[in-house]
Scaffold this motif. Structure first.
Motif, mmCIF file in Angstrom:
data_model
loop_
_atom_site.group_PDB
_atom_site.id
_atom_site.type_symbol
_atom_site.label_atom_id
_atom_site.label_comp_id
_atom_site.label_asym_id
_atom_site.label_seq_id
_atom_site.Cartn_x
_atom_site.Cartn_y
_atom_site.Cartn_z
ATOM 1 N N GLU A 199 1.061 -1.162 -0.067
ATOM 2 C CA GLU A 199 -0.176 0.063 0.025
ATOM 3 C C GLU A 199 0.740 1.037 0.104
ATOM 4 O OE1 GLU A 199 -2.537 -0.258 3.197
ATOM 5 O OE2 GLU A 199 -3.549 -2.165 2.623
ATOM 6 N N GLU A 200 2.024 1.299 0.838
ATOM 7 C CA GLU A 200 2.899 2.347 0.781
ATOM 8 C C GLU A 200 3.444 2.535 -0.589
ATOM 9 O OE1 GLU A 200 6.823 3.541 3.182
ATOM 10 O OE2 GLU A 200 5.213 2.739 4.446
ATOM 11 N N ALA A 201 3.866 1.554 -1.170
ATOM 12 C CA ALA A 201 4.569 1.868 -2.601
ATOM 13 C C ALA A 201 3.572 2.652 -3.544
ATOM 14 C CB ALA A 201 4.928 0.192 -3.153
ATOM 15 N N THR A 202 2.333 2.358 -3.485
ATOM 16 C CA THR A 202 1.509 2.923 -4.227
ATOM 17 C C THR A 202 1.377 4.395 -4.257
ATOM 18 O OG1 THR A 202 -0.488 2.790 -3.046
ATOM 19 C CG2 THR A 202 -0.104 0.999 -4.699
ATOM 20 N N VAL A 203 1.941 4.979 -3.019
ATOM 21 C CA VAL A 203 2.067 6.471 -2.791
ATOM 22 C C VAL A 203 3.081 7.050 -3.260
ATOM 23 C CG1 VAL A 203 2.222 8.256 -0.921
ATOM 24 C CG2 VAL A 203 0.511 6.482 -0.709
ATOM 25 N N SER A 204 4.284 6.375 -3.069
ATOM 26 C CA SER A 204 5.616 6.821 -3.499
ATOM 27 C C SER A 204 5.828 6.296 -4.940
ATOM 28 C CB SER A 204 6.872 6.318 -2.764
ATOM 29 O OG SER A 204 6.566 6.932 -1.538
ATOM 30 N N THR A 205 5.159 6.994 -6.094
ATOM 31 C CA THR A 205 5.086 6.806 -7.333
ATOM 32 C C THR A 205 6.411 7.335 -8.107
ATOM 33 O OG1 THR A 205 2.614 6.635 -7.506
ATOM 34 C CG2 THR A 205 3.803 6.659 -9.586
ATOM 35 N N LYS A 206 6.924 6.764 -9.097
ATOM 36 C CA LYS A 206 8.019 7.385 -9.627
ATOM 37 C C LYS A 206 7.583 8.711 -10.391
ATOM 38 C CE LYS A 206 11.894 6.692 -12.990
ATOM 39 N NZ LYS A 206 12.235 5.702 -14.059
ATOM 40 N N ALA A 207 8.352 9.693 -10.249
ATOM 41 C CA ALA A 207 7.884 10.948 -11.070
ATOM 42 C C ALA A 207 8.425 11.101 -12.281
ATOM 43 C CB ALA A 207 8.671 12.193 -9.992
ATOM 44 N N GLU A 208 7.662 11.930 -13.155
ATOM 45 C CA GLU A 208 8.240 11.984 -14.278
ATOM 46 C C GLU A 208 7.890 13.565 -14.980
ATOM 47 O OE1 GLU A 208 4.311 10.580 -16.864
ATOM 48 O OE2 GLU A 208 4.877 9.097 -15.628
ATOM 49 N N GLU A 209 8.276 13.878 -16.215
ATOM 50 C CA GLU A 209 8.091 15.220 -16.594
ATOM 51 C C GLU A 209 6.831 15.185 -17.466
ATOM 52 O OE1 GLU A 209 11.769 17.716 -17.673
ATOM 53 O OE2 GLU A 209 11.044 17.214 -19.505
ATOM 54 N N PHE A 210 5.678 15.816 -17.514
ATOM 55 C CA PHE A 210 4.723 15.980 -18.243
ATOM 56 C C PHE A 210 4.353 17.244 -18.487
ATOM 57 C CE2 PHE A 210 3.303 15.460 -13.956
ATOM 58 C CZ PHE A 210 2.255 16.134 -13.700
ATOM 59 N N GLU A 211 3.340 17.460 -19.425
ATOM 60 C CA GLU A 211 2.863 18.645 -19.869
ATOM 61 C C GLU A 211 1.474 18.947 -19.353
ATOM 62 O OE1 GLU A 211 4.793 21.039 -21.641
ATOM 63 O OE2 GLU A 211 6.267 19.296 -21.503
ATOM 64 N N VAL A 212 1.108 20.113 -18.856
ATOM 65 C CA VAL A 212 -0.249 20.491 -18.381
ATOM 66 C C VAL A 212 -0.347 22.086 -18.927
ATOM 67 C CG1 VAL A 212 -1.633 21.264 -16.443
ATOM 68 C CG2 VAL A 212 -0.106 19.447 -16.222
ATOM 69 N N GLY A 213 -1.243 21.987 -20.020
ATOM 70 C CA GLY A 213 -1.339 23.326 -20.950
ATOM 71 C C GLY A 213 0.152 23.604 -21.483
ATOM 72 N N SER A 214 0.366 24.885 -21.263
ATOM 73 C CA SER A 214 1.824 25.455 -21.731
ATOM 74 C C SER A 214 2.853 24.986 -20.617
ATOM 75 C CB SER A 214 1.676 26.656 -22.120
ATOM 76 O OG SER A 214 1.566 27.500 -21.133
ATOM 77 N N TYR A 215 2.779 24.283 -19.615
ATOM 78 C CA TYR A 215 3.660 24.185 -18.500
ATOM 79 C C TYR A 215 4.310 22.908 -18.517
ATOM 80 C CZ TYR A 215 1.849 28.510 -16.690
ATOM 81 O OH TYR A 215 1.494 29.906 -16.670
ATOM 82 N N THR A 216 5.555 22.867 -18.254
ATOM 83 C CA THR A 216 6.150 21.361 -18.206
ATOM 84 C C THR A 216 6.228 21.163 -16.677
ATOM 85 O OG1 THR A 216 7.721 21.637 -20.158
ATOM 86 C CG2 THR A 216 8.425 20.083 -18.434
ATOM 87 N N MET A 217 5.469 20.088 -16.097
ATOM 88 C CA MET A 217 5.698 19.684 -14.795
ATOM 89 C C MET A 217 6.459 18.494 -14.615
ATOM 90 S SD MET A 217 3.066 21.481 -13.304
ATOM 91 C CE MET A 217 1.610 22.452 -13.788
ATOM 92 N N ARG A 218 7.101 18.587 -13.258
ATOM 93 C CA ARG A 218 7.701 17.561 -12.636
ATOM 94 C C ARG A 218 6.990 16.857 -11.619
ATOM 95 N NH1 ARG A 218 12.151 14.989 -13.751
ATOM 96 N NH2 ARG A 218 13.229 16.817 -14.859
ATOM 97 N N GLY A 219 6.709 15.583 -11.584
ATOM 98 C CA GLY A 219 5.845 15.161 -10.417
ATOM 99 C C GLY A 219 5.243 13.845 -10.823
ATOM 100 N N ILE A 220 4.058 13.454 -10.301
ATOM 101 C CA ILE A 220 3.230 12.569 -10.555
ATOM 102 C C ILE A 220 1.850 13.001 -11.221
ATOM 103 C CG2 ILE A 220 1.987 10.567 -9.407
ATOM 104 C CD1 ILE A 220 4.369 10.949 -7.150
ATOM 105 N N PRO A 221 1.539 12.626 -12.449
ATOM 106 C CA PRO A 221 0.543 13.162 -13.170
ATOM 107 C C PRO A 221 -0.857 12.786 -12.166
ATOM 108 C CG PRO A 221 2.010 11.929 -14.687
ATOM 109 C CD PRO A 221 2.494 11.702 -13.436
ATOM 110 N N ASP A 222 -1.651 13.632 -12.029
ATOM 111 C CA ASP A 222 -3.008 13.507 -11.453
ATOM 112 C C ASP A 222 -2.828 13.481 -9.897
ATOM 113 O OD1 ASP A 222 -4.642 13.920 -13.833
ATOM 114 O OD2 ASP A 222 -4.452 11.880 -14.247
ATOM 115 N N ARG A 223 -1.624 13.738 -9.344
ATOM 116 C CA ARG A 223 -1.440 13.503 -7.963
ATOM 117 C C ARG A 223 -0.767 14.777 -7.323
ATOM 118 N NH1 ARG A 223 -3.311 11.042 -3.541
ATOM 119 N NH2 ARG A 223 -1.844 10.616 -2.199
ATOM 120 N N VAL A 224 0.649 14.844 -7.787
ATOM 121 C CA VAL A 224 1.419 16.129 -7.160
ATOM 122 C C VAL A 224 2.562 16.336 -8.144
ATOM 123 C CG1 VAL A 224 2.843 14.682 -5.691
ATOM 124 C CG2 VAL A 224 2.582 17.184 -5.088
#
Length: 141
Positions: free
Chosen positions: A22-47
């Motif tokens: 259960e704990e492992a599902t919280v610590s998801t590997k982060a990635e780079e992704f796009e939201v609108g015109s911004y490049t995000m670093r994190g976990i899509p749809d989470r943080v």
């Protein structure tokens, strides 16, 4: 009697293993992704935060974005950083509460953050004391 002891032992082992999963599902590997015109670093749809370079010892502005239910997105937010090579751990950022929606996220929070030395860092986030996600960053010299 021995059978009962073994059965209890096996049940305890299975329970511990499931709790660890259960704990492992919280610590998801982060990635780079796009939201609108911004490049995000994190976990899509989470943080995530709007990505910007990390330079050793230099503070930089980062806009945090959060996705989740109202119940999940309440209470203090904290970021703890661990330097992967040395194991050094520091508090990177703390806030009493987060703000409203922005850029398609359910909530947001501006921050100023820095890390004291170069290398790979693991940023562990928590919301109201509960693990919220882990983001990996590289800090330049």
């Amino acid at each position: 009697m021995k059978k009962v002891v073994w059965i209890v032992f096996i049940v305890m082992c299975v329970s511990c293993q499931q709790a660890g999963n259960e704990e492992a599902t919280v610590s998801t590997k982060a990635e780079e992704f796009e939201v609108g015109s911004y490049t995000m670093r994190g976990i899509p749809d989470r943080v995530a935060f709007i990505d910007a370079p990390w330079v050793e010892g230099e503070a930089q502005k980062y806009m945090w974005h959060f996705w989740g239910s109202e119940d999940e997105l309440t209470g203090p937010f904290k970021v703890t950083g661990t330097q992967m090579k040395t194991g050094e751990t520091v508090t990177v950022f703390e806030a009493r509460e987060i703000a409203g929606p922005v850029n398609g996220a359910d909530a947001s929070l501006p921050s100023n953050m820095s890390l004291p030395e170069s290398g790979e860092w693991k940023l562990e986030t928590s919301m109201d004391g509960e693990a919220f996600g882990t983001i990996l960053v590289h800090v330049k010299e």
